[in-house]
Write an enzyme that holds these catalytic residues in place. Structure first.
Site, mmCIF file in Angstrom:
data_model
loop_
_atom_site.group_PDB
_atom_site.id
_atom_site.type_symbol
_atom_site.label_atom_id
_atom_site.label_comp_id
_atom_site.label_asym_id
_atom_site.label_seq_id
_atom_site.Cartn_x
_atom_site.Cartn_y
_atom_site.Cartn_z
ATOM 1 N N GLU B 50 -18.670 0.581 12.818
ATOM 2 C CA GLU B 50 -17.698 1.396 13.572
ATOM 3 C C GLU B 50 -18.163 1.649 14.995
ATOM 4 O O GLU B 50 -17.422 1.460 15.951
ATOM 5 C CB GLU B 50 -17.472 2.752 12.871
ATOM 6 C CG GLU B 50 -16.833 2.697 11.501
ATOM 7 C CD GLU B 50 -15.443 2.084 11.498
ATOM 8 O OE1 GLU B 50 -14.833 1.920 12.574
ATOM 9 O OE2 GLU B 50 -14.969 1.742 10.412
ATOM 10 N N ASN B 54 -16.535 -0.018 18.371
ATOM 11 C CA ASN B 54 -15.985 0.819 19.444
ATOM 12 C C ASN B 54 -16.551 0.438 20.804
ATOM 13 O O ASN B 54 -15.830 0.425 21.805
ATOM 14 C CB ASN B 54 -16.269 2.302 19.166
ATOM 15 C CG ASN B 54 -15.275 2.911 18.189
ATOM 16 O OD1 ASN B 54 -14.279 2.281 17.822
ATOM 17 N ND2 ASN B 54 -15.544 4.129 17.769
ATOM 18 N N ARG B 109 -5.027 -0.739 15.223
ATOM 19 C CA ARG B 109 -6.118 0.223 14.999
ATOM 20 C C ARG B 109 -5.531 1.552 14.547
ATOM 21 O O ARG B 109 -4.502 1.977 15.039
ATOM 22 C CB ARG B 109 -6.927 0.475 16.277
ATOM 23 C CG ARG B 109 -7.439 -0.752 16.938
ATOM 24 C CD ARG B 109 -8.865 -0.623 17.477
ATOM 25 N NE ARG B 109 -9.476 -1.912 17.341
ATOM 26 C CZ ARG B 109 -10.251 -2.260 16.327
ATOM 27 N NH1 ARG B 109 -10.590 -1.387 15.420
ATOM 28 N NH2 ARG B 109 -10.704 -3.480 16.239
HETATM 29 N N1 LIG Z 1 -17.797 3.657 22.870
HETATM 30 C C1 LIG Z 1 -16.586 4.065 23.324
HETATM 31 N N2 LIG Z 1 -16.281 3.966 24.644
HETATM 32 C C2 LIG Z 1 -15.075 4.370 25.108
HETATM 33 N N3 LIG Z 1 -14.086 4.890 24.333
HETATM 34 C C3 LIG Z 1 -14.336 5.008 23.021
HETATM 35 C C4 LIG Z 1 -15.581 4.599 22.443
HETATM 36 N N4 LIG Z 1 -15.533 4.857 21.110
HETATM 37 C C5 LIG Z 1 -14.316 5.374 20.880
HETATM 38 N N5 LIG Z 1 -13.581 5.481 22.003
HETATM 39 C C6 LIG Z 1 -12.235 6.079 22.122
HETATM 40 O O1 LIG Z 1 -12.034 6.931 21.007
HETATM 41 C C7 LIG Z 1 -10.849 6.555 20.293
HETATM 42 C C8 LIG Z 1 -11.051 6.826 18.822
HETATM 43 O O2 LIG Z 1 -12.073 5.980 18.267
HETATM 44 P P1 LIG Z 1 -12.013 5.619 16.716
HETATM 45 O O3 LIG Z 1 -13.089 4.681 16.404
HETATM 46 O O4 LIG Z 1 -11.944 6.897 15.930
HETATM 47 O O5 LIG Z 1 -10.581 4.921 16.555
HETATM 48 P P2 LIG Z 1 -10.147 3.450 17.056
HETATM 49 O O6 LIG Z 1 -11.337 2.640 17.416
HETATM 50 O O7 LIG Z 1 -9.090 3.601 18.089
HETATM 51 O O8 LIG Z 1 -9.465 2.873 15.720
HETATM 52 P P3 LIG Z 1 -10.268 2.321 14.428
HETATM 53 O O9 LIG Z 1 -11.706 2.694 14.597
HETATM 54 O O10 LIG Z 1 -9.630 3.026 13.268
HETATM 55 O O11 LIG Z 1 -10.056 0.842 14.420
HETATM 56 C C9 LIG Z 1 -10.635 5.104 20.659
HETATM 57 O O12 LIG Z 1 -9.272 4.716 20.520
HETATM 58 C C10 LIG Z 1 -11.110 5.065 22.106
HETATM 59 O O13 LIG Z 1 -10.120 5.529 22.973
HETATM 60 MG MG LIG Z 2 -13.015 2.490 16.183
#
Ligand SMILES: Nc1ncnc2c1ncn2[C@@H]1O[C@H](COP(=O)(O)OP(=O)(O)OP(=O)(O)O)[C@@H](O)[C@H]1O
Ligand SMILES: [Mg+2]
Lengths: 112, 145
Positions: B50, B54, B109
């Site tokens: 995860e 990200n 996502r």
């Molecule tokens: N390392 C990062 N750098 C920049 N933005 C981030 C980062 N990690 C997460 N985010 C932001 O936080 C939001 C939520 O992250 P999360 O992992 O909970 O959901 P997601 O990645 O959008 O979907 P999923 O993980 O369910 O595929 C992301 O949509 C993004 O906008």
């Molecule tokens: Mg994610």
């Protein structure tokens, strides 16, 4: 690792078996293969068989929810079948099993 | 209970989608000496996947960069993980931690990455700054064996 998708049409039910890991890296190819089968067969029901998935993270949840959207566009529905214990944990965490009917018992014809 | 550090590793790798599998395998192999259960290893792999995904997808927008992982094992069978990127950073971290919140425009996502990381670990902390990058600190305490 090579991810693969097997499809089998029975009447208007399409069973899709995913074999291997579902992560962000593999999801694109899996998505393309499943969607092309969906648009070719236009099934009424998509049964996604998950018993041979060796790893899944939130990208797999996205893959599942994206296919649910496709099935709704086609006027059909979707069922998740035989998730492993690990995958079931993620489905439950995300409450996906509340949105998509989930069959937890292994059906004999699916394992053959 | 006093705990001593027993092993430490640092990894730096390119932010590509291929390296998501590499990162979760590397960390789970490193943790093996603490003798986690199969379920604990599975949770650890998901959490690493995860955080790394990200960084690849959100921090660097699939255009590449570097991802760093530091992992420390302790004598009480706990493990600390730090996973960081020097990508875009998060403007509203509180909101990003909420279930179902995603900035992804593709519809592929679900915004469940952070909730899963929190549910599957024993401690979780997010440090982020716009234009600087993002670090997640995660702790596991293995019970099993
Ligand atoms: N390392 C990062 N750098 C920049 N933005 C981030 C980062 N990690 C997460 N985010 C932001 O936080 C939001 C939520 O992250 P999360 O992992 O909970 O959901 P997601 O990645 O959008 O979907 P999923 O993980 O369910 O595929 C992301 O949509 C993004 O906008
Ligand atoms: Mg994610």
């Amino acid at each position: 690792m090579k991810e693969t998708v097997k499809t089998e049409l029975q009447g208007r039910t399409l069973t899709v078996t995913i074999i291997g890991e579902i992560d962000h890296h593999s999801a694109r190819k899996l998505r393309e293969e499943i969607d092309s089968a969906l648009f070719y067969h236009r099934p009424k029901t998509l049964r996604l068989l998950l018993s041979q998935v060796s790893f899944m993270d939130s990208s797999g949840l996205g893959l599942i929810l994206g296919r649910l959207t496709r099935m709704k566009e086609l006027g059909g529905d979707m069922v998740l079948v035989s998730p492993t214990k690990e995958i079931d944990k993620i489905l439950t965490l995300a409450a996906i099993d509340k949105t998509i009917p989930t069959e937890r018992s292994v059906r004999k014809e699916d394992t053959e | 209970m006093k705990r001593n550090e027993i092993n430490r590793m640092k990894l730096e790798f390119d932010a590509t989608s291929q390296n998501e599998a590499f990162a979760r395998m590397a960390v789970s192999v490193f943790a093996a000496s603490l003798d986690p259960t199969l379920e604990e290893i599975s949770d650890l792999r998901v959490v690493v996947s995860e955080a790394v995904t990200n960084a690849v997808v959100h921090a660097y927008k699939n255009r590449g960069g570097k991802i760093g992982i530091t992992a420390i094992l302790y004598s009480d069978r706990s493990m600390k993980l730090k996973i960081h990127d020097k990508g875009c950073g998060i403007a509203d971290p509180e909101r990003c931690l909420e279930p179902l919140y995603t900035t992804d425009p593709t519809g592929e996502r679900g915004g469940m990455g952070f909730p899963i990381m929190q549910a599957m670990s024993h401690a979780f902390r997010l440090k982020t700054a716009v234009g600087v990058g993002t670090t997640v600190y995660i702790e596991f305490r293995f019970q099993g064996a």
